[in-house]
Design an enzyme around this catalytic site. Sequence first.
Site, PDB file in Angstrom:
ATOM      1  N   LYS A 221       0.911  -1.654  -0.475  1.00 22.65           N
ATOM      2  CA  LYS A 221      -0.271   0.180  -0.008  1.00 22.65           C
ATOM      3  C   LYS A 221       0.741   0.610   0.029  1.00 22.65           C
ATOM      4  CE  LYS A 221      -4.238  -2.038   0.129  1.00 22.65           C
ATOM      5  NZ  LYS A 221      -5.670  -2.163   1.102  1.00 22.65           N
ATOM      6  N   ARG A 256      -4.082 -10.296   4.510  1.00 23.05           N
ATOM      7  CA  ARG A 256      -4.498  -9.713   3.409  1.00 23.05           C
ATOM      8  C   ARG A 256      -3.222  -9.766   2.145  1.00 23.05           C
ATOM      9  NH1 ARG A 256      -6.078  -6.609  -1.046  1.00 23.05           N
ATOM     10  NH2 ARG A 256      -7.200  -7.730  -2.528  1.00 23.05           N
TER      11      ARG A 256
HETATM   12  N1  HH2 Z   1      -7.457  -3.938  -0.203  1.00 20.50           N
HETATM   13  C1  HH2 Z   1      -7.437  -3.861  -1.907  1.00 20.50           C
HETATM   14  C2  HH2 Z   1      -9.024  -4.625  -2.143  1.00 20.50           C
HETATM   15  N2  HH2 Z   1      -9.227  -4.919  -0.876  1.00 20.50           N
HETATM   16  N3  HH2 Z   1     -10.774  -5.687   1.013  1.00 20.50           N
HETATM   17  C3  HH2 Z   1      -9.818  -6.137   2.328  1.00 20.50           C
HETATM   18  N4  HH2 Z   1     -11.060  -6.563   3.510  1.00 20.50           N
HETATM   19  N5  HH2 Z   1      -8.990  -4.650   2.917  1.00 20.50           N
HETATM   20  C4  HH2 Z   1      -8.310  -4.568   1.931  1.00 20.50           C
HETATM   21  O1  HH2 Z   1      -6.994  -3.490   2.586  1.00 20.50           O
HETATM   22  C5  HH2 Z   1      -8.294  -3.910   1.032  1.00 20.50           C
HETATM   23  C6  HH2 Z   1      -9.613  -4.972   0.221  1.00 20.50           C
HETATM   24  C7  HH2 Z   1      -6.338  -2.924  -2.136  1.00 20.50           C
HETATM   25  O2  HH2 Z   1      -7.314  -3.035  -3.421  1.00 20.50           O
HETATM   26  P1  HH2 Z   1      -6.960  -3.208  -5.086  1.00 20.50           P
HETATM   27  O3  HH2 Z   1      -6.197  -1.577  -5.069  1.00 20.50           O
HETATM   28  O4  HH2 Z   1      -7.722  -3.344  -6.341  1.00 20.50           O
HETATM   29  O5  HH2 Z   1      -5.551  -3.402  -5.324  1.00 20.50           O
HETATM   30  P2  HH2 Z   1      -5.259  -5.010  -4.583  1.00 20.50           P
HETATM   31  O6  HH2 Z   1      -6.405  -5.307  -4.648  1.00 20.50           O
HETATM   32  O7  HH2 Z   1      -4.361  -5.805  -5.396  1.00 20.50           O
HETATM   33  O8  HH2 Z   1      -4.629  -4.627  -3.914  1.00 20.50           O
END
Ligand code: HH2
Length: 274
Positions: A221, A256
């Site tokens: 992140k 995650r």
């Molecule tokens: N972060 C992303 C997506 N889904 N779900 C939960 N529960 N917590 C999180 O911190 C979280 C999440 C970030 O999403 P994205 O930017 O699509 O990237 P990636 O899925 O590759 O991490």
Amino acid sequence: MRWTTTRFDIDLSEPRVMGIVNVTPDSFSDGGQHATTRAAITHAEQLVAEGAHILDIGGESTRPGSQPVPLDEELARVLPVLRETLHLGVPLSVDTNKPEVMRAVLDLGADIVNDIWALRQGDALGAVAAHPRAGVCLMHMHRDPLTMQVAPLEGDVLPVVRGFLRERAQALRDLGVARERIVLDPGNGFGKTVPQNFSLLARQAELLEEGYPLLAGWSRKSSLGAVTGLQNPADRVVASVAAALLAAERGARVLRVHDVRATVEALKVWQAAR
Ligand code: HH2
């Protein structure tokens, strides 16, 4: 502490690693959907081989500024990957905010719904509550992915996040969903400043007082980029593992992550030292 899900009762007495499987093609010029599906399935198999306890399959990017994906397109991305990974022997979570997608994946046998909107879109609460066992992760997000970083939350974020998560969990409980099916997530990066994200990590124990297990999403992140100077998300593996360990140390029980192997190795050291 256990997480009840469709097919599995997940033991959360130890931190569990949730491997991220994205089915989000950025390019339509290179073979299209089929190649993307195959690549996601191969990636899922690899993450399980590396020790992932749970997989999180997502068909819509939620990066700051990202555009929503149409329902048909999201279903076309997620369903084939779900179908082909059900036999892998690990709980499968689907990262979606659309009630129609939730119903479709739960019908197919998905174990968990992971929703960055915490079931605030349409009848998402009803879609999850209608299932007798499915697990759910409720995440805090301020505003929406298009605008969340334009005007982040202000001030002391913890009481806001805590109150929001309590209210969303209670809304599910009111529909008859058992406490054991619910996991909460403070939503690192979703409409918060860098200091606010780290403050939520520092004070994670206060969120645990709500009585639900916590999921931590620190992998690659931008807050980690802000403190390390690493611009490229793929370079943030060490920073991500450090943050995941800190989250585990402070009580998070689902991590995650993109980098499963590195996180699993670090957790072995953490467990040995306990
Ligand atoms: N972060 C992303 C997506 N889904 N779900 C939960 N529960 N917590 C999180 O911190 C979280 C999440 C970030 O999403 P994205 O930017 O699509 O990237 P990636 O899925 O590759 O991490």
